[in-house]
Design an enzyme around this catalytic site. Structure first.
Site, PDB file in Angstrom:
ATOM      1  N   GLY A   1       0.808  -1.220   0.000  1.00  0.00           N
ATOM      2  CA  GLY A   1       0.000   0.000   0.000  1.00  0.00           C
ATOM      3  C   GLY A   1       0.836   1.262   0.000  1.00  0.00           C
ATOM      4  N   ARG A   2       2.128   1.082   0.243  1.00  0.00           N
ATOM      5  CA  ARG A   2       2.993   2.266   0.238  1.00  0.00           C
ATOM      6  C   ARG A   2       4.417   1.901  -0.180  1.00  0.00           C
ATOM      7  NH1 ARG A   2       4.565   3.613   6.418  1.00  0.00           N
ATOM      8  NH2 ARG A   2       4.420   1.543   7.276  1.00  0.00           N
TER       9      ARG A   2
ATOM     10  N   GLY B   1      -0.173   6.163   1.609  1.00  0.00           N
ATOM     11  CA  GLY B   1       0.978   5.629   0.882  1.00  0.00           C
ATOM     12  C   GLY B   1       2.315   6.171   1.340  1.00  0.00           C
TER      13      GLY B   1
ATOM     14  N   ARG C   1       5.975 -13.529   0.489  1.00  0.00           N
ATOM     15  CA  ARG C   1       5.573 -13.738   1.888  1.00  0.00           C
ATOM     16  C   ARG C   1       4.631 -14.923   1.984  1.00  0.00           C
ATOM     17  NH1 ARG C   1       5.187  -7.926   3.404  1.00  0.00           N
ATOM     18  NH2 ARG C   1       6.172  -6.892   1.665  1.00  0.00           N
TER      19      ARG C   1
ATOM     20  N   ASP D   1       1.608 -11.797   6.610  1.00  0.00           N
ATOM     21  CA  ASP D   1       2.139 -10.955   5.528  1.00  0.00           C
ATOM     22  C   ASP D   1       3.528 -10.438   5.879  1.00  0.00           C
ATOM     23  OD1 ASP D   1       0.201  -9.663   7.378  1.00  0.00           O
ATOM     24  OD2 ASP D   1       1.097  -7.831   6.609  1.00  0.00           O
ATOM     25  N   ASN D   2       3.920 -10.578   7.138  1.00  0.00           N
ATOM     26  CA  ASN D   2       5.256 -10.141   7.544  1.00  0.00           C
ATOM     27  C   ASN D   2       6.187 -11.320   7.780  1.00  0.00           C
ATOM     28  OD1 ASN D   2       4.439  -7.481   7.411  1.00  0.00           O
ATOM     29  ND2 ASN D   2       3.894  -7.363   9.578  1.00  0.00           N
TER      30      ASN D   2
ATOM     31  N   ASP E   1       9.989  -6.372   7.795  1.00  0.00           N
ATOM     32  CA  ASP E   1       8.994  -5.433   8.308  1.00  0.00           C
ATOM     33  C   ASP E   1       9.213  -5.063   9.769  1.00  0.00           C
ATOM     34  OD1 ASP E   1       7.193  -3.781   7.316  1.00  0.00           O
ATOM     35  OD2 ASP E   1       5.822  -5.320   6.599  1.00  0.00           O
TER      36      ASP E   1
HETATM   37  P1  AMP Z   1       2.662  -3.243   7.823  1.00  0.00           P
HETATM   38  O1  AMP Z   1       2.048  -3.013   9.165  1.00  0.00           O
HETATM   39  O2  AMP Z   1       3.728  -2.265   7.468  1.00  0.00           O
HETATM   40  O3  AMP Z   1       3.041  -4.658   7.584  1.00  0.00           O
HETATM   41  O4  AMP Z   1       1.488  -2.889   6.783  1.00  0.00           O
HETATM   42  C1  AMP Z   1       0.303  -3.615   6.676  1.00  0.00           C
HETATM   43  C2  AMP Z   1      -0.402  -3.220   5.424  1.00  0.00           C
HETATM   44  O5  AMP Z   1      -0.832  -1.860   5.498  1.00  0.00           O
HETATM   45  C3  AMP Z   1       0.413  -3.317   4.165  1.00  0.00           C
HETATM   46  O6  AMP Z   1      -0.452  -3.734   3.142  1.00  0.00           O
HETATM   47  C4  AMP Z   1       0.896  -1.915   3.959  1.00  0.00           C
HETATM   48  O7  AMP Z   1       1.239  -1.644   2.625  1.00  0.00           O
HETATM   49  C5  AMP Z   1      -0.319  -1.115   4.403  1.00  0.00           C
HETATM   50  N1  AMP Z   1       0.017   0.240   4.841  1.00  0.00           N
HETATM   51  C6  AMP Z   1       0.680   0.609   5.968  1.00  0.00           C
HETATM   52  N2  AMP Z   1       0.792   1.941   6.044  1.00  0.00           N
HETATM   53  C7  AMP Z   1       0.200   2.461   4.943  1.00  0.00           C
HETATM   54  C8  AMP Z   1      -0.010   3.784   4.436  1.00  0.00           C
HETATM   55  N3  AMP Z   1       0.417   4.871   5.085  1.00  0.00           N
HETATM   56  N4  AMP Z   1      -0.676   3.912   3.262  1.00  0.00           N
HETATM   57  C9  AMP Z   1      -1.120   2.826   2.602  1.00  0.00           C
HETATM   58  N5  AMP Z   1      -0.953   1.574   3.020  1.00  0.00           N
HETATM   59  C10 AMP Z   1      -0.296   1.367   4.174  1.00  0.00           C
HETATM   60 MG    MG Z   2       4.030  -5.612   6.307  1.00  0.00          MG
END
Ligand code: AMP
Ligand code: MG
Length: 489
Positions: free
Chosen positions: A94-95, A128, A185, A254-255, A264
């Site tokens: 997502g980012r 993002g 993953r 996913d991590n 992550d």
């Molecule tokens: P994470 O906690 O980093 O593993 O993220 C979990 C999910 O949330 C993943 O799909 C990321 O890409 C999404 N995500 C986290 N922060 C953002 C953000 N600021 N904008 C868009 N997607 C995000």
């Molecule tokens: Mg992640």
């Protein structure tokens, strides 16, 4: 005079685009206003075949900010799903933006991915973006993990974007360049099972085998071999986390990387006082991802992975499930033997004896009871030098120490060999929360990166046990005891 242009050394391919199109979305960049490089990992750059001077120059920074693409790269976001705190959901980058795979001078292949590079089709409600503090935090901790000898993604650079990112307050935006064996993953396989056709799942499994496990490509039951290999790597990885007191904090499926790398770095942290219930993440209210729960959660995640492979393991679904279940038992055994072997080394034992486990378990039980610091206790044992810690003055510890000495006396190894083993198994320093926070505060609030640079330098050789490291072995003030981490946003 002709201008001398230094080549950055990019040598990108993007094999991810050979996967069925459900697995990715090609994206265009979301340029940021005024990118500025704040930290560059020059030794990593060199090992990737990249030129640091060129990365620091205008064009180099534009690439690290996602404002420019690189020849050979195909910017994309990866689709994946995941179990977050046990609940299945669609996710995806997502980012993040994958520039491509850098082929190093040694012929190795590494993903070059930007984190915080803007919205993608998988952003859901998010912006993002990422903020500076958490990106620097990932930089520090992933580099510390690498130096500790623990498989991990790495950090090539952090750039600030010149834009503010709205969180609870406005914060400086930043983009981190992450280097990984791949970003496949467990959640990528879960996505394939749920939203892909049968062929898509198989294509993903074949791609994974080719990329990470080429030795099993010709195996008669190659998908079973894949399951075995992934289990083997995770059992080894999680044992290594436990041995240094690392708490990942958000072990969602996913991590969990298929390559066996730690990935992550959100709310992760190193434990000070030994307690299996330790949790730092503010969102982990149930302690699902507490230190002591990491090995079984690893098993839980691998069971989700095994389920995705069921259609490929055997034509008969019942038989396939049985095959998968047998492998899950193997995970527990493998984890345990990795952990025991590592723990033995931490207390200087070379050859195994039946009674070693009790010796280790008793030590840990006492450490828990007396609030002993995890890293410093093993450091004290290594040098047989016990500072004025309450724990070391207890009769419990004195008795244990006699038992331990007697155990060491029956082995053939010289005292020097035992010392070497212990020095190489017990880090002098780990990135303690209060030190990481100090470094981040100086960088984010005052633009002073010297505290972070010094911390990184000390963390680079955790097993060197130098006098400069002494200062970094100090414990946080009691007020820092209830330290909490927040998700990397
Ligand atoms: P994470 O906690 O980093 O593993 O993220 C979990 C999910 O949330 C993943 O799909 C990321 O890409 C999404 N995500 C986290 N922060 C953002 C953000 N600021 N904008 C868009 N997607 C995000
Ligand atoms: Mg992640």
């Amino acid at each position: 005079m002709t201008k001398h242009i230094i080549e950055p050394g990019w040598n990108l391919e993007n094999t991810y685009t050979t996967l069925p199109s459900v697995f990715l979305s090609r994206i265009t960049s979301n340029p940021v206003r005024a990118p500025k490089l704040v930290i560059l990992n020059e030794s990593l750059a060199e090992s990737l075949g990249l030129n640091s001077d060129a990365l620091k120059a205008e064009d180099g920074v534009q690439v690290l900010a996602g404002n420019q693409t690189v020849e050979g790269g195909v910017p994309l976001a990866q689709a994946y799903a995941g179990h977050q705190f046990g609940n299945f959901t669609m996710l995806g980058d997502g980012r993040a933006l994958l520039h491509g795979e850098q082929i190093t001078p040694q012929g190795e292949r590494f993903d070059i991915q930007l984190k915080g590079s803007g919205r993608t089709p998988y952003s859901r409600g998010g912006d993002g973006r990422a903020t500076l503090g958490p990106m620097l935090r990932e930089y520090i901790i992933s580099e510390a993990m690498f130096a500790l000898g623990i498989p991990t993604t790495r950090s090539l650079a952090v750039v600030t974007t010149g834009e503010q990112v709205r969180r609870e307050t406005d914060l400086p935006g930043a983009i981190m360049t992450r280097v990984a064996a791949s970003h496949l993953r467990v959640g990528t396989f879960e996505y394939a099972l749920k939203w892909g056709a049968d062929d898509d799942l198989q294509a993903l499994a074949d791609y994974t085998i080719q990329r990470h496990f080429p030795d099993i490509e010709k195996d008669e039951h190659r998908y079973l071999s894949l399951l075995k290999e992934v289990i083997k790597r995770q059992a080894a990885l999680i044992a290594k986390w436990q041995l240094v007191g690392f708490i990942h904090g958000v072990m969602n499926t996913d991590n969990m990387a298929i390559s066996g790398e730690t990935i992550d770095y959100g709310p992760c942290a190193f434990m000070n006082v030994y307690n299996p219930k330790t949790v730092f993440s503010s969102i982990d209210r149930q302690g699902r991802y507490a230190y002591g729960n990491q090995p079984p959660i690893g098993g839980w995640n691998l069971a989700r992975f095994a389920e995705t492979l069921v259609p490929l393991l055997d034509e008969n679904p019942e038989e396939a499930v049985k095959i998968a279940q047998d492998e899950m038992v193997r995970y527990e055994e493998l984890y345990r033997s990795n952990w025991l072997q590592g723990m033995r080394a931490k207390i200087g034992i070379v050859k195994e004896e039946e009674e070693d486990e009790a010796l280790i378990v008793d030590l840990l039980r006492m450490m828990e009871e007396h609030d002993a610091d995890y890293t410093n206790t093993f450091r004290a044992l290594t040098f047989d030098h016990y500072q004025e810690e309450v724990f070391f003055e207890t009769p419990d510890f004195t008795k244990w120490k006699e038992r331990w000495r007697a155990r060491l006396d029956i082995q053939q190894e010289s005292k020097d060999a035992t010392l070497e083993l212990m020095k190489n198994s017990n880090p002098a320093v780990v990135p303690r929360n209060h030190q990481v926070e100090e470094a981040l505060e100086a960088a984010v609030k005052s633009g002073d990166y010297s505290v972070m640079e010094q911390l990184l330098a000390v963390l680079k050789k955790p097993y060197a046990h130098t006098s400069e490291q002494e200062e970094y072995t100090s414990l946080p003030a009691k007020s820092d005891r209830y330290y909490q981490t927040f998700c990397g946003t």
